[in-house]
Design a protein around this motif. Structure first.
Motif, short mmCIF file in Angstrom:
data_model
loop_
_atom_site.label_atom_id
_atom_site.label_comp_id
_atom_site.label_asym_id
_atom_site.label_seq_id
_atom_site.Cartn_x
_atom_site.Cartn_y
_atom_site.Cartn_z
N MET A 109 0.84 -1.19 0.00
CA MET A 109 0.00 0.00 0.00
C MET A 109 0.88 1.25 0.00
SD MET A 109 -3.23 1.16 2.37
CE MET A 109 -2.42 1.02 3.97
N GLU A 155 0.60 5.07 0.80
CA GLU A 155 -0.28 5.96 1.57
C GLU A 155 0.21 7.39 1.37
OE1 GLU A 155 -2.03 4.82 5.73
OE2 GLU A 155 -0.29 6.11 6.07
N CYS A 192 -4.96 6.23 -0.58
CA CYS A 192 -4.24 4.96 -0.59
C CYS A 192 -4.29 4.30 -1.96
CB CYS A 192 -4.82 3.99 0.45
SG CYS A 192 -4.77 4.63 2.15
#
Length: 204
Positions: free
Chosen positions: A119, A121, A163
């Motif tokens: 991920m 972010e 995200c």
């Protein structure tokens, strides 16, 4: 929205880091409309990364969504852990945001099994947003109003993140070699090159 895009046929969502921060996250924080308004807001702790299909915005093998930043990044099956070094996102010659990289592991934080799910972010830097979209104010009263708005936006920028989730195509994020030594995918590539040193070519 169900993760579907409203883009015309033939158009694909493939934004850069700068575009994600400037054109989407900044406008979200500033309460300004996004065009196109296609990135949904999710509660990430409710979903494992493989459950985002149909909920987040899917673009190829990547999923995008807004969420409020929380201290806990856990889901029903595992948790997200930060890896690597935060990257600075720049626009117009100045820093406008940060990109953090996280890895999803199955199980408890103390004994989780690392997966290939990554991920990114995106965070907006404090004060890098002016509600109402105008920063060139000249009068003292306008400046005071702008200061109050920037203060509010600065607080909001700490709460909203954007995200991008995807599954790495590198195979396993971590493999084990020898005495429990952890090797990255790049390390494995370099080790494979060592095999060429053991190959002898015939003399002419």
């Amino acid at each position: 929205m169900g993760g579907a895009t409203n883009l015309p046929p033939g158009f694909h969502f493939f934004p850069s880091d700068e575009e994600l921060v400037v054109h989407f996250l900044r406008r979200k924080v500033s309460l300004l409309p996004c065009h196109p308004d296609i990135i949904p807001t999710l509660l990430p702790h409710r979903y494992n990364p493989w459950e985002l299909n149909g909920k987040a915005l899917q673009a190829g093998n990547q999923w995008y969504f807004f969420c409020h930043l929380t201290q806990s990044r856990t889901s029903s099956n595992g948790h997200w852990s930060p890896i690597g070094v935060d990257e600075t996102v720049r626009s117009g010659g100045r820093n406008v945001g940060l990109k953090k990289t996280l890895l999803f592991s199955i199980g408890e934080p103390s004994e989780g099994i690392r997966t290939n799910w990554i991920m990114h972010e995106y965070h907006l830097l404090d004060g890098d947003c002016v509600a109402g979209g105008s920063s060139n104010l000249t009068s003292s009263s306008s400046n005071r109003r702008s200061h109050r708005k920037r203060g509010h936006s600065s607080m909001e920028s700490n709460n909203w993140v954007l995200c991008r989730v995807f599954e790495s195509s590198c195979g396993s994020q971590v493999s084990f070699h020898g005495e429990g030594t952890e090797l990255s995918c790049l390390d494995e590539v370099f080790l494979s090159l060592d095999d060429y040193d053991e190959v002898s070519l015939p003399n002419k």
